[in-house]
Design a protein around this motif. Sequence first.
Motif, mmCIF file in Angstrom:
data_model
loop_
_atom_site.group_PDB
_atom_site.id
_atom_site.type_symbol
_atom_site.label_atom_id
_atom_site.label_comp_id
_atom_site.label_asym_id
_atom_site.label_seq_id
_atom_site.Cartn_x
_atom_site.Cartn_y
_atom_site.Cartn_z
ATOM 1 N N ILE A 111 -72.703 17.791 -13.169
ATOM 2 C CA ILE A 111 -72.864 18.491 -14.447
ATOM 3 C C ILE A 111 -73.350 19.912 -14.191
ATOM 4 C CG2 ILE A 111 -74.260 18.589 -16.558
ATOM 5 C CD1 ILE A 111 -74.179 15.425 -16.427
ATOM 6 N N GLY A 112 -74.362 20.037 -13.341
ATOM 7 C CA GLY A 112 -74.908 21.356 -13.031
ATOM 8 C C GLY A 112 -73.884 22.296 -12.431
ATOM 9 N N LEU A 113 -73.006 21.743 -11.588
ATOM 10 C CA LEU A 113 -71.959 22.550 -10.947
ATOM 11 C C LEU A 113 -70.670 22.594 -11.777
ATOM 12 C CD1 LEU A 113 -72.464 21.260 -7.287
ATOM 13 C CD2 LEU A 113 -73.152 23.495 -8.209
ATOM 14 N N ASN A 114 -70.625 21.773 -12.841
ATOM 15 C CA ASN A 114 -69.443 21.675 -13.711
ATOM 16 C C ASN A 114 -68.194 21.363 -12.892
ATOM 17 O OD1 ASN A 114 -68.269 21.526 -16.226
ATOM 18 N ND2 ASN A 114 -68.101 23.737 -16.513
ATOM 19 N N THR A 115 -68.326 20.337 -12.034
ATOM 20 C CA THR A 115 -67.243 19.973 -11.123
ATOM 21 C C THR A 115 -66.947 18.481 -11.198
ATOM 22 O OG1 THR A 115 -66.451 20.039 -8.840
ATOM 23 C CG2 THR A 115 -68.793 19.609 -9.137
#
Length: 178
Positions: A111-115
């Motif tokens: 989620i943090g890296l949106n990957t």
Amino acid sequence: MIAKQQMGYTENQAKDYGRDIAILTGDIQQGWAVSLLCDLSLKGNIKPEVTLTLIRLLESHVLNTLVSGETLDVQFTKQPIESFGPERIIDMLWRKTGALYEYSAKAGAMIGLNTTDASEKKVVALANFTSRCGTAFQLQDDILGIVGDEKQLGKPIGSDIREGKRTTIIYYAFKNAS
């Protein structure tokens, strides 16, 4: 337990009631998790592919792993402790808790890296670390189940022993006992 007995439940009925409510609560929490993941894409800036990847991982891998760990925990109580080693106990503990910790870190990192790339270096590092933390939590819980403070622990001291739970402590005590 005492309150349930005062309400007219037998000890076994109180245990069944507690277990039944725990199962229902787990079902609700699992639904909340999926709902919160959906909100990431509906209300946030997270790509829908990330949300779908995480839901698929939760539903297809994590839940199966958790159930297999809980199943092993029950099955082990029916087997002689000398029929398996500490590796199987630790694997069971990982399945019960380590897998959930691993998923939580993996999901947070993705989620943090949106990957959608679960093999991204930072995702893997966090997942591996928290996976071990989950197993360590279970090992500590086993220790506290023998020497902890019953009021702080929230369960009777020695209950794992009385229930025939197979812990590493029990394994090594049995192996080294004369």
